[in-house]
Design a protein around this motif. Structure first.
Motif, mmCIF file in Angstrom:
data_model
loop_
_atom_site.group_PDB
_atom_site.id
_atom_site.type_symbol
_atom_site.label_atom_id
_atom_site.label_comp_id
_atom_site.label_asym_id
_atom_site.label_seq_id
_atom_site.Cartn_x
_atom_site.Cartn_y
_atom_site.Cartn_z
ATOM 1 N N HIS A 1 55.542 39.700 64.125
ATOM 2 C CA HIS A 1 55.743 40.958 64.875
ATOM 3 C C HIS A 1 55.785 40.849 66.444
ATOM 4 O O HIS A 1 56.479 41.703 66.763
ATOM 5 N N GLN A 2 54.777 40.118 66.810
ATOM 6 C CA GLN A 2 54.707 39.993 68.631
ATOM 7 C C GLN A 2 56.066 39.369 68.870
ATOM 8 O O GLN A 2 56.739 39.760 69.929
ATOM 9 N N ALA A 3 56.513 38.283 67.928
ATOM 10 C CA ALA A 3 57.749 37.594 68.496
ATOM 11 C C ALA A 3 58.919 38.668 68.513
ATOM 12 O O ALA A 3 59.634 38.815 69.599
ATOM 13 N N GLY A 4 59.059 39.511 67.593
ATOM 14 C CA GLY A 4 60.174 40.529 67.413
ATOM 15 C C GLY A 4 59.941 41.415 68.895
ATOM 16 O O GLY A 4 60.919 41.714 69.448
ATOM 17 N N LEU A 5 58.918 41.881 68.785
ATOM 18 C CA LEU A 5 58.540 42.939 70.070
ATOM 19 C C LEU A 5 59.031 42.077 71.423
ATOM 20 O O LEU A 5 59.490 43.027 72.253
ATOM 21 N N ARG B 1 55.670 42.664 76.283
ATOM 22 C CA ARG B 1 54.861 41.516 76.338
ATOM 23 C C ARG B 1 53.904 41.830 75.253
ATOM 24 O O ARG B 1 53.517 42.943 75.132
ATOM 25 N N SER B 2 53.257 40.719 74.697
ATOM 26 C CA SER B 2 52.591 41.003 73.503
ATOM 27 C C SER B 2 51.357 39.846 73.321
ATOM 28 O O SER B 2 52.010 38.578 73.517
ATOM 29 N N VAL B 3 50.232 40.049 73.732
ATOM 30 C CA VAL B 3 49.218 39.137 73.345
ATOM 31 C C VAL B 3 47.941 39.401 72.314
ATOM 32 O O VAL B 3 47.961 40.523 71.993
ATOM 33 N N CYS C 1 42.036 42.280 69.256
ATOM 34 C CA CYS C 1 43.122 43.378 69.245
ATOM 35 C C CYS C 1 44.481 42.665 69.758
ATOM 36 O O CYS C 1 44.715 41.720 70.443
ATOM 37 N N VAL C 2 45.688 43.479 68.665
ATOM 38 C CA VAL C 2 47.055 42.858 69.528
ATOM 39 C C VAL C 2 47.406 44.012 70.536
ATOM 40 O O VAL C 2 47.121 45.300 70.391
ATOM 41 N N VAL C 3 47.736 43.622 71.770
ATOM 42 C CA VAL C 3 48.047 44.203 73.057
ATOM 43 C C VAL C 3 49.798 44.070 73.173
ATOM 44 O O VAL C 3 50.042 42.663 73.318
#
Length: 417
Positions: free
Chosen positions: A127-131, A137-139, A144-146
């Motif tokens: 999910h994060q890699a795709g965004l 930016r995703s961490v 939590c996923v931000v």
């Protein structure tokens, strides 16, 4: 202690049962309503515990949500709030599907890491890699996923595994991104197609729904719509497999049999007569089922959600079955409960080997997730005496009117509070 079911074995299931909307679709459609300001209406919603939970998540994001029988109306504000960090999110996994819509509409999302069933880890790496490919930016911070992005730009994205959740989050972010996004190795599940149809009705430009490559051309904005949820193929198949296990005759309505081709073919292999209709199917099992091997795989493979039912069927079939689990690593907890009921089963890594016996024996058993709970009830139908199934709140999360439906088919089951 919670509610439990008392299941008395020996009944042959017969009759007709109707299936409501798909659990694995409705929650994602509700999240997608965040993509357009105004009132989106979703019909044929299943009356399961997860729908009001999802409504609470959306209310926390500033939407007004009205639940009226099998209709959900969601009034989304001009700018949704971005912080989905409350109890409802932690209770069920589907809540993470608000991630894509929030990044697209609010440019920021903070979503608590999801909870739900005890069937193994579901990391959000894809999910994060795709965004990130789309420019976000995703961490992961403080549980939590931000994710945040001033603007999203279309990009080619290739998934290492056809993850349903990752496909949904990337898709719902990409519909409002600038330019073209291709998602290779996308999930092909009917529920993904259902989401694509609703997004297209809202004005999204999506090609390739139902194939392994989705092409999304971003648009500046979407508009609300009215959409009917597809029928729940997992619930429908549960009743079909129950018919085979109890040597019964059950007609299931409200589900597209094309969504269950492989499952229905496995029931034919087991000796059932299977007839299909435009809106359902019939399973007639005249004698003891024959053992069949099953490997779970992403659609169009055999659904992992039906693996407990496949094990239940194998446990009373003639011969030896090998059930291979390729999707979730902890799904075989269910086998331990089946062994309590006398099943001749052992597991080795991804495989369960089951030698069918004439009849299971009743025992107290515990549901570890929605599908395991349903599988244990089916096992109870073909056991001697009364089987006590505990932690049935799991079943309520995925099966509307479970006890009533089973009773209407002649099953002997009661809920004890």
């Amino acid at each position: 202690m919670g509610d439990r079911f008392l299941v008395t074995g020996g009944a042959r299931l017969t009759g007709e049962v109707s299936v409501g909307g798909a659990k694995n679709s409705v929650l994602k459609l509700m999240a997608a309503a965040l993509l357009a300001e105004g009132v989106t209406t979703i019909t044929n919603c299943p009356q399961i515990a997860d729908v009001p939970l999802m409504a609470d998540v959306l209310r926390g994001l500033g939407a007004e949500v009205e639940l009226d029988g099998d209709v959900v109306r969601i009034d989304t504000p001009a700018v949704p709030k971005h912080h989905a960090d409350f109890d409802a999110v932690k209770q069920f996994r589907a809540s993470v599907c608000v991630l894509g819509p929030l990044v697209a509409r609010a440019h920021r999302a903070v979503v608590a890491l999801p909870g739900g069933d005890a069937i193994g880890s579901r990391p959000l790496d894809m999910h994060q890699a795709g965004l990130r490919e789309l420019g976000a930016r995703s961490v992961i911070e403080h549980g939590c996923v931000v994710a945040e992005a001033d603007s999203l730009i279309g990009a080619p994205i290739s998934l290492e595994f056809p993850s349903v959740g990752a496909t949904e989050n990337i898709l719902t972010a990409a519909v409002l991104a600038e330019g073209v996004t291709t998602i290779d190795n996308a999930a092909r599940e009917p529920e993904i197609v259902d989401l694509c149809v609703m997004l297209q009705q809202m004005g999204a430009r999506i090609d390739g729904a139902g194939t392994s490559t989705l092409t999304v051309t971003g648009v500046p904005q979407l508009h609300p719509t009215t959409h009917r949820v597809i029928g729940d193929r997992i619930v429908g198949a549960t009743w079909g497999i129950a018919a085979a296990m109890t040597q019964g005759d059950v007609t299931v309505r409200g589900v597209d049999p094309a969504h269950l081709q492989l499952v229905l073919n496995k029931l034919r292999e087991a000796g059932a007569q299977v007839d299909t209709y435009p809106d359902g199917f019939r399973v007639l099992q005249r004698e003891r089922p024959t053992a069949v091997n099953v490997s779970t795989l992403p659609f169009p493979g055999f659904p992992t959600d039906l693996q407990p039912m496949a094990i239940g069927l194998a446990s009373v079939s003639e011969g030896m079955s090998v059930i291979t689990e390729n999707v979730f690593e902890a799904r075989f907890r269910f086998v331990e409960e089946m062994v309590r009921m006398g099943a001749d089963a052992r597991t080795d890594g991804h495989h369960a080997v089951i030698r069918g016996i004439d009849q299971l024996s009743s025992a107290p058993v515990w549901s570890s997730d929605i599908r395991a709970g349903a599988g244990l009830v089916l096992a109870g139908l073909v056991a001697d005496g009364v089987t006590e199934v505990h932690d049935v709140f799991h079943i309520d999360r995925g099966y509307p009117d479970f006890v009533e439906s089973l009773r209407a088919l002649g099953g002997k089951i009661e809920r004890v509070v």
